[in-house]
Design a protein around this motif. Structure first.
Motif, PDB file in Angstrom:
ATOM      1  N   PHE A 167      -8.895   3.247   1.222  1.00 52.81           N
ATOM      2  CA  PHE A 167      -9.816   2.520   1.790  1.00 52.81           C
ATOM      3  C   PHE A 167     -10.123   1.044   0.995  1.00 52.81           C
ATOM      4  CE2 PHE A 167     -10.461   6.844   2.789  1.00 52.81           C
ATOM      5  CZ  PHE A 167     -10.023   6.960   4.300  1.00 52.81           C
ATOM      6  N   GLY A 168      -9.395   0.918   0.000  1.00 50.82           N
ATOM      7  CA  GLY A 168      -9.687  -0.122  -0.696  1.00 50.82           C
ATOM      8  C   GLY A 168      -8.470  -1.115  -0.486  1.00 50.82           C
ATOM      9  N   PRO A 169      -8.316  -2.255  -1.440  1.00 46.72           N
ATOM     10  CA  PRO A 169      -7.292  -3.587  -1.432  1.00 46.72           C
ATOM     11  C   PRO A 169      -6.051  -2.590  -1.859  1.00 46.72           C
ATOM     12  CG  PRO A 169      -9.177  -3.942  -2.856  1.00 46.72           C
ATOM     13  CD  PRO A 169      -9.310  -2.536  -2.334  1.00 46.72           C
ATOM     14  N   ILE A 170      -4.933  -3.150  -1.148  1.00 46.19           N
ATOM     15  CA  ILE A 170      -3.412  -2.808  -1.454  1.00 46.19           C
ATOM     16  C   ILE A 170      -3.132  -3.641  -2.609  1.00 46.19           C
ATOM     17  CG2 ILE A 170      -1.102  -2.882  -0.732  1.00 46.19           C
ATOM     18  CD1 ILE A 170      -2.337  -2.490   2.196  1.00 46.19           C
ATOM     19  N   THR A 171      -3.043  -2.916  -3.667  1.00 48.99           N
ATOM     20  CA  THR A 171      -2.677  -3.380  -5.067  1.00 48.99           C
ATOM     21  C   THR A 171      -1.893  -2.565  -5.890  1.00 48.99           C
ATOM     22  OG1 THR A 171      -3.604  -4.262  -7.302  1.00 48.99           O
ATOM     23  CG2 THR A 171      -4.943  -3.024  -5.794  1.00 48.99           C
ATOM     24  N   PRO A 172      -0.984  -3.444  -6.704  1.00 51.12           N
ATOM     25  CA  PRO A 172      -0.128  -2.501  -7.546  1.00 51.12           C
ATOM     26  C   PRO A 172      -0.950  -1.712  -8.693  1.00 51.12           C
ATOM     27  CG  PRO A 172       0.461  -4.641  -7.812  1.00 51.12           C
ATOM     28  CD  PRO A 172      -0.414  -4.646  -6.530  1.00 51.12           C
ATOM     29  N   GLU A 173      -2.315  -2.267  -8.801  1.00 44.26           N
ATOM     30  CA  GLU A 173      -3.106  -1.817  -9.744  1.00 44.26           C
ATOM     31  C   GLU A 173      -3.696  -0.341  -9.448  1.00 44.26           C
ATOM     32  OE1 GLU A 173      -5.601  -5.083 -11.041  1.00 44.26           O
ATOM     33  OE2 GLU A 173      -3.632  -5.714 -11.789  1.00 44.26           O
ATOM     34  N   VAL A 174      -3.525  -0.299  -8.155  1.00 40.35           N
ATOM     35  CA  VAL A 174      -3.776   1.246  -7.492  1.00 40.35           C
ATOM     36  C   VAL A 174      -2.428   1.682  -6.749  1.00 40.35           C
ATOM     37  CG1 VAL A 174      -5.315   2.731  -6.054  1.00 40.35           C
ATOM     38  CG2 VAL A 174      -6.046   0.975  -7.280  1.00 40.35           C
ATOM     39  N   PRO A 175      -1.321   2.307  -7.516  1.00 38.70           N
ATOM     40  CA  PRO A 175       0.122   2.315  -6.672  1.00 38.70           C
ATOM     41  C   PRO A 175      -0.112   3.090  -5.497  1.00 38.70           C
ATOM     42  CG  PRO A 175       0.194   2.675  -9.176  1.00 38.70           C
ATOM     43  CD  PRO A 175      -1.178   2.608  -8.624  1.00 38.70           C
ATOM     44  N   ALA A 176      -0.928   4.053  -5.378  1.00 41.77           N
ATOM     45  CA  ALA A 176      -0.734   4.806  -4.002  1.00 41.77           C
ATOM     46  C   ALA A 176      -1.289   3.829  -2.915  1.00 41.77           C
ATOM     47  CB  ALA A 176      -1.818   6.065  -4.064  1.00 41.77           C
ATOM     48  N   SER A 177      -2.187   2.802  -3.246  1.00 44.84           N
ATOM     49  CA  SER A 177      -2.713   1.987  -2.011  1.00 44.84           C
ATOM     50  C   SER A 177      -1.376   1.386  -1.123  1.00 44.84           C
ATOM     51  CB  SER A 177      -3.503   0.822  -2.711  1.00 44.84           C
ATOM     52  OG  SER A 177      -2.553  -0.025  -3.396  1.00 44.84           O
ATOM     53  N   ILE A 178      -0.191   1.239  -1.633  1.00 44.26           N
ATOM     54  CA  ILE A 178       0.722   0.729  -0.588  1.00 44.26           C
ATOM     55  C   ILE A 178       1.075   1.729   0.497  1.00 44.26           C
ATOM     56  CG2 ILE A 178       2.773   1.757  -1.711  1.00 44.26           C
ATOM     57  CD1 ILE A 178       4.405  -0.672  -1.679  1.00 44.26           C
ATOM     58  N   LEU A 179       0.641   3.043   0.316  1.00 51.97           N
ATOM     59  CA  LEU A 179       0.898   3.811   1.373  1.00 51.97           C
ATOM     60  C   LEU A 179       0.186   3.580   2.514  1.00 51.97           C
ATOM     61  CD1 LEU A 179       0.887   7.168  -0.497  1.00 51.97           C
ATOM     62  CD2 LEU A 179       2.733   6.088   0.355  1.00 51.97           C
ATOM     63  N   GLN A 180      -0.928   2.817   2.712  1.00 50.36           N
ATOM     64  CA  GLN A 180      -1.595   2.144   3.622  1.00 50.36           C
ATOM     65  C   GLN A 180      -0.666   1.670   4.637  1.00 50.36           C
ATOM     66  OE1 GLN A 180      -5.615  -0.011   2.911  1.00 50.36           O
ATOM     67  NE2 GLN A 180      -5.496   1.157   0.829  1.00 50.36           N
ATOM     68  N   LEU A 181       0.256   0.883   3.980  1.00 52.27           N
ATOM     69  CA  LEU A 181       1.221   0.159   5.079  1.00 52.27           C
ATOM     70  C   LEU A 181       2.454   1.109   5.868  1.00 52.27           C
ATOM     71  CD1 LEU A 181       1.995  -2.883   2.652  1.00 52.27           C
ATOM     72  CD2 LEU A 181       0.445  -2.733   4.707  1.00 52.27           C
ATOM     73  N   HIS A 182       2.269   2.348   5.354  1.00 53.94           N
ATOM     74  CA  HIS A 182       3.300   3.324   5.603  1.00 53.94           C
ATOM     75  C   HIS A 182       2.797   3.854   7.273  1.00 53.94           C
ATOM     76  CE1 HIS A 182       6.050   6.600   6.239  1.00 53.94           C
ATOM     77  NE2 HIS A 182       6.737   6.254   5.351  1.00 53.94           N
ATOM     78  N   PRO A 183       4.086   3.629   8.024  1.00 56.83           N
ATOM     79  CA  PRO A 183       3.879   3.724   9.546  1.00 56.83           C
ATOM     80  C   PRO A 183       3.621   5.222   9.899  1.00 56.83           C
ATOM     81  CG  PRO A 183       6.108   3.392   9.242  1.00 56.83           C
ATOM     82  CD  PRO A 183       5.650   3.043   7.867  1.00 56.83           C
ATOM     83  N   ASP A 184       3.795   6.225   9.032  1.00 61.65           N
ATOM     84  CA  ASP A 184       3.482   7.396   9.568  1.00 61.65           C
ATOM     85  C   ASP A 184       3.027   8.466   8.118  1.00 61.65           C
ATOM     86  OD1 ASP A 184       3.478  10.238  10.236  1.00 61.65           O
ATOM     87  OD2 ASP A 184       5.341  10.125  11.529  1.00 61.65           O
ATOM     88  N   LEU A 185       1.769   8.235   7.964  1.00 56.06           N
ATOM     89  CA  LEU A 185       1.127   8.531   6.597  1.00 56.06           C
ATOM     90  C   LEU A 185      -0.008   9.751   7.145  1.00 56.06           C
ATOM     91  CD1 LEU A 185       0.357   8.813   3.580  1.00 56.06           C
ATOM     92  CD2 LEU A 185      -1.334   6.777   4.135  1.00 56.06           C
ATOM     93  N   THR A 186       0.221  11.063   6.346  1.00 59.54           N
ATOM     94  CA  THR A 186      -0.804  11.627   6.437  1.00 59.54           C
ATOM     95  C   THR A 186      -1.382  12.050   5.178  1.00 59.54           C
ATOM     96  OG1 THR A 186       0.331  12.959   8.392  1.00 59.54           O
ATOM     97  CG2 THR A 186      -1.308  14.276   7.365  1.00 59.54           C
ATOM     98  N   VAL A 187      -2.987  12.116   5.190  1.00 62.83           N
ATOM     99  CA  VAL A 187      -3.372  12.310   3.903  1.00 62.83           C
ATOM    100  C   VAL A 187      -4.332  13.580   4.096  1.00 62.83           C
ATOM    101  CG1 VAL A 187      -4.977  11.648   2.102  1.00 62.83           C
ATOM    102  CG2 VAL A 187      -3.351   9.976   3.243  1.00 62.83           C
ATOM    103  N   ILE A 188      -4.324  14.594   3.263  1.00 63.10           N
ATOM    104  CA  ILE A 188      -5.309  15.739   3.252  1.00 63.10           C
ATOM    105  C   ILE A 188      -5.838  15.708   1.949  1.00 63.10           C
ATOM    106  CG2 ILE A 188      -5.383  18.093   3.728  1.00 63.10           C
ATOM    107  CD1 ILE A 188      -2.773  18.206   5.143  1.00 63.10           C
ATOM    108  N   TYR A 189      -7.254  15.778   2.263  1.00 59.52           N
ATOM    109  CA  TYR A 189      -7.978  15.878   0.785  1.00 59.52           C
ATOM    110  C   TYR A 189      -9.115  16.898   1.024  1.00 59.52           C
ATOM    111  CZ  TYR A 189     -11.618  14.656  -2.606  1.00 59.52           C
ATOM    112  OH  TYR A 189     -12.511  14.768  -3.699  1.00 59.52           O
ATOM    113  N   SER A 190      -9.369  17.734  -0.012  1.00 61.72           N
ATOM    114  CA  SER A 190     -10.624  18.637  -0.017  1.00 61.72           C
ATOM    115  C   SER A 190     -11.296  18.462  -1.326  1.00 61.72           C
ATOM    116  CB  SER A 190      -9.962  19.965   0.074  1.00 61.72           C
ATOM    117  OG  SER A 190      -9.335  20.509  -1.327  1.00 61.72           O
TER     118      SER A 190
END
Ligand code: F6R
Length: 236
Positions: free
Chosen positions: A211-234
Motif C-alpha cells: 500500500f506504499g510507494p513502489i521503490t527498490p528500497e522495499v523490493p516486494a513493492s514491485i509486485l503491485q505492478l504484477h497483473p495476477d498477484l494474490t497476497v495472503i496475510y494472517s
C-alpha cells in the motif's frame, strides 16, 4: 491485486495449498516457482496431505526455487536444496530431476546465474511463483537497493536478514553472508504470483510493500505492478 486477510497461519496455509494444487490440476506439467523459510512450511504440509490423498499429482511438475546460500551444498542441513528435499520433494510424487535450486557452490557463479535465467526461459517462464517476504521487504534474496535487479545474481545479505535467519544456524556467525537469488525478471514474468506472510512483526512491511510507494528500497513493492498477484496475510 487480491489482498486476502485470514485469521491464522493454518487458514493461510490451507488457502495457499489450495491455490497451488489448483494450478497443478489445471496444468499438470506446470512450472512452480518455490520458496523456503518458515512461511511456506504449513502450505507444504497441506500439499503433502493432498498428494497423499490423491487430490493432486506432481509427477509432471517442474519446480524452480528462488534462491540458495552461497557456499552451502545440498547436503548441508541449512541449504535450501536440503530444505526443499526434506520438507516437500521427498514427500510428494515430484520427479527430483525436474526440481531446480540454484547451485550456491558453483565454481563459476556468474555462469550459474546465467544458466538459471536460461532454465527459466527454456521452460517458458514460471506459471505460479510462491513468495514469502523478509522484514526488510526482500523477496527471494532481492534485498533493498537503489534499483530492481532483473537477472539472477549473487547478493550480499542485509544485516537484518542475517539476524532473522540466524535462528536456523548454531550462531549468527555461521549464516552465509552471500546468496544466489532469482532476480525480479524471473519473478515478475511469472504468470501468477502468490505471496504469503504471517505474524504481527510483518504487519508494517506488508503495509509498506502493498500500500506504499513502489521503490527498490522495499523490493516486494514491485509486485503491485504484477497483473495476477494474490497476497495472503494472517496476523497470527
Ligand atoms: C526464501 C526466500 C525469502 C523468504 C523470506 C521470509 O526462499 O526467498 O525471501 O521468503 O526471508 O522468510 P520467512 O518465511 O522465514 O519469514
Amino acid at each position: 491485486m487480491r489482498y486476502i486477510t485470514v485469521k491464522n497461519y493454518d487458514e493461510l496455509s490451507t488457502k495457499a495449498a489450495a491455490l497451488i494444487c489448483a494450478q497443478v490440476n489445471v496444468k499438470p506439467n506446470c512450472v512452480l516457482g518455490l520458496a523456503t523459510g518458515s512461511s511456506p512450511l504449513g502450505t507444504y504440509a497441506k500439499i503433502i496431505e493432498k498428494c497423499a490423498n490423491g487430490e493432486v499429482d506432481f509427477s509432471e511438475v517442474t519446480s524452480i526455487n528462488l534462491d540458495e546460500y552461497m557456499g552451502l551444498d545440498g547436503t548441508h542441513d541449512q541449504s535450501y536444496r536440503y530444505f526443499m528435499n526434506t520438507n516437500l520433494f521427498s514427500k510428494i510424487n515430484i520427479d527430483l530431476a525436474k526440481t531446480h535450486v540454484p547451485n550456491g557452490c558453483a565454481a563459476d557463479l556468474e555462469a550459474e546465474c546465467r544458466a538459471y535465467d536460461a532454465l527459466i526461459a527454456e521452460h517458458g517462464g514460471i506459471d505460479l511463483q510462491l513468495l514469502g517476504i523478509g522484514l526488510d521487504g526482500h523477496i527471494g534474496f532481492n534485498e533493498p537497493d537503489k534499483y530492481f535487479e532483473k537477472a539472477t545474481h549473487v547478493v550480499e545479505l542485509d544485516p537484518s536478514t542475517i539476524e532473522a535467519n540466524a535462528r536456523f544456524f548454531a550462531s549468527e556467525a555461521d549464516v552465509p553472508r552471500k546468496a544466489v537469488t532469482m532476480g525480479m525478471g524471473g519473478i515478475m514474468t511469472a504468470k501468477k504470483v502468490l505471496l504469503i506472510a504471517s505474524g504481527k512483526n510483518k504487519k508494517e512491511i506488508m503495509e509498506k510493500a502493498f500500500f506504499g510507494p513502489i521503490t527498490p528500497e522495499v523490493p516486494a513493492s514491485i509486485l503491485q505492478l504484477h497483473p495476477d498477484l494474490t497476497v495472503i496475510y494472517s496476523e497470527e
